[in-house]
Scaffold this motif. Structure first.
Motif, PDB file in Angstrom:
ATOM      1  N   ARG A 222       0.838  -1.201   0.000  1.00 53.97           N
ATOM      2  CA  ARG A 222       0.000   0.000   0.000  1.00 53.97           C
ATOM      3  C   ARG A 222       0.874   1.253   0.000  1.00 53.97           C
ATOM      4  NH1 ARG A 222      -3.060  -2.814   3.833  1.00 53.97           N
ATOM      5  NH2 ARG A 222      -2.225  -1.549   5.526  1.00 53.97           N
ATOM      6  N   SER A 230      -3.165   1.436  -5.821  1.00 55.14           N
ATOM      7  CA  SER A 230      -4.529   1.972  -5.754  1.00 55.14           C
ATOM      8  C   SER A 230      -5.255   1.782  -7.081  1.00 55.14           C
ATOM      9  CB  SER A 230      -4.501   3.451  -5.363  1.00 55.14           C
ATOM     10  OG  SER A 230      -3.872   4.226  -6.363  1.00 55.14           O
ATOM     11  N   ARG A 233      -6.438  -1.762  -7.080  1.00 54.64           N
ATOM     12  CA  ARG A 233      -7.523  -1.872  -6.096  1.00 54.64           C
ATOM     13  C   ARG A 233      -8.834  -1.348  -6.666  1.00 54.64           C
ATOM     14  NH1 ARG A 233      -6.565   2.351  -1.935  1.00 54.64           N
ATOM     15  NH2 ARG A 233      -7.618   3.589  -3.551  1.00 54.64           N
TER      16      ARG A 233
END
Length: 410
Positions: A222, A230, A233
């Motif tokens: 992360r 991201s 994700r």
């Protein structure tokens, strides 16, 4: 465009054509709002065209400037426009500026359209932005030139002498040198991009959030290349269901994400194996290991500082026999740990110790934060340090051979 074209006009032409085609396709979404079936077909055609272009060049081995990064930015833009979460850019000039913006063109950070849309209309080019941006730029430049490039010399020498000719202590030293080189090379570029963006009045997202302060592999990714994480994700993991449909589906979704992450880095078995190894580690953390690591944070820190460098060896070696040999040297004990020259690690250690120590020092978040601090009481001291780092970097560039950024190959 002219500057990039000095190296390869066809690459700039490809990007310009890609921008115009995607601008037109995004316009077609608006033009076909009354016909959802046609609009949906155009959307999937857009996504498949962009993926096909990326795969084509990955397979050919001739990778145009920044295609891995700007393709993901284009896909994110098209998805957001199709879903209505961001408006379509009416101006071709601004849309091209968003994708061509040179600080982030080659290695990111992967920037969403809504993160730059306001400033595309009215950049905030102020004196204070120039100063703040230049401070960020100098830190990134020093990371690349004074740490990454120097440590890269050790890794290159190990590749030349051969993995079978080094002792186990030197194998571990080389592994940590590559780990630090990769971090300061990529983080250095990202900071330079953020700094130049700030000088022009644009705020680019931070790409590295002190990943080696993590206590788990999940947390590490992360913080490492955060804009890529991201992106996967928001545009792969969550659309597949994320972690909302139970553990079996969560594990499946993680497998897909990390398999694709490996392929994004390259169509070679080692990148796929690297991605799958991270999937296994993160899946174990999902099944309970992460709670244990977060409870005993010292154990978590040690775990990350050992396991992440080991996974980078999968990343670094495309030849399977080289990979096997390197792990053989890493985990040789007793008499088997000494090969050819037992004290090789001392020889290389004396030569590279300053750069290894500097790398470990600048992994500490408080040091980077201090250099970039805007507090007046620290300003004179940090300015003096950054001035020294800047001119040391310039001197090193002048006296050293060209050493390109590692992520240009992706």
């Amino acid at each position: 465009m002219l500057f990039c074209g000095l190296g390869a006009w066809w690459q700039v032409g490809l990007l310009a054509a890609d921008v115009i085609v995607n601008y037109t396709l995004a316009w077609s979404f608006d033009a076909n709002r009354s016909n959802q079936h046609r609009r949906q077909c155009l959307f999937w055609l857009t996504i498949l065209l962009n993926i096909a272009l990326l795969v084509l060049f990955k397979c050919s081995g001739s990778i145009p400037i920044g295609i891995s990064f700007y393709t993901f930015q284009i896909i994110a833009y098209q998805v957001d426009v199709y879903k209505g979460t961001c408006p379509r850019e009416q101006s071709l000039k601004r849309f091209m500026t968003y994708l061509f913006f040179f600080p982030k063109l080659q290695e990111g950070p992967i920037t969403r359209y809504d993160e730059l849309s306001t400033r595309l209309c009215k950049p905030l080019c102020r004196v204070e932005n120039l100063e703040e941006g230049f401070r960020i730029f100098v830190v990134g430049l020093a990371y690349k030139i004074l740490i990454a490039n120097k440590l890269g010399g050790l890794w290159k020498q190990l590749s030349i002498i051969g993995y079978d000719a080094m002792s186990t202590p030197l194998a571990w030293m080389g592994m940590f040198a590559f780990t630090l080189e990769l971090y300061f090379d990529f983080n250095g570029y990202s900071l330079m991009a953020v700094g130049i963006g700030k000088m022009f009045g644009f705020t680019l997202p931070q790409n590295f959030l002190f990943p080696y302060s993590s206590v788990s592999v999940s947390e590490f990714y992360r913080r490492w290349h955060a804009t890529l994480g991201s992106w996967f994700r928001d545009y792969v993991y969550i659309p597949l269901g994320g972690s909302r449909k139970g553990m079996p589906c969560t594990i499946r979704n993680l497998l897909i994400v990390w398999f694709l992450t490996g392929l994004w880095h390259g169509l070679h078995w080692n990148f796929v194996l690297w991605g799958l190894s991270l999937f296994v580690l993160i899946a174990m953390e999902k099944l309970g290991l992460r709670k244990l690591l977060e409870k005993y944070r010292i154990v978590g820190h040690i775990y990350v500082l050992l396991i992440i460098p080991l996974t980078w060896m999968l990343f670094a070696n495309q030849n399977f026999s080289d990979l096997c040999m390197y792990f053989t040297r890493l985990f040789a004990f007793g008499e088997n740990s000494i090969h050819v020259y037992a004290l090789d690690w001392l020889e290389y250690g004396r030569r590279y110790a300053p750069y290894l120590l500097a790398g470990c020092l600048f992994l500490i978040p408080s040091i980077e934060r201090f250099l970039l601090s805007q507090k007046k009481k620290n300003r004179v001291f940090t300015t003096a340090i950054l001035t020294v780092l800047f001119w040391m970097s310039i001197y090193s560039i002048y006296h050293s051979a060209t050493d390109p950024f590692m992520y240009l190959q992706f």
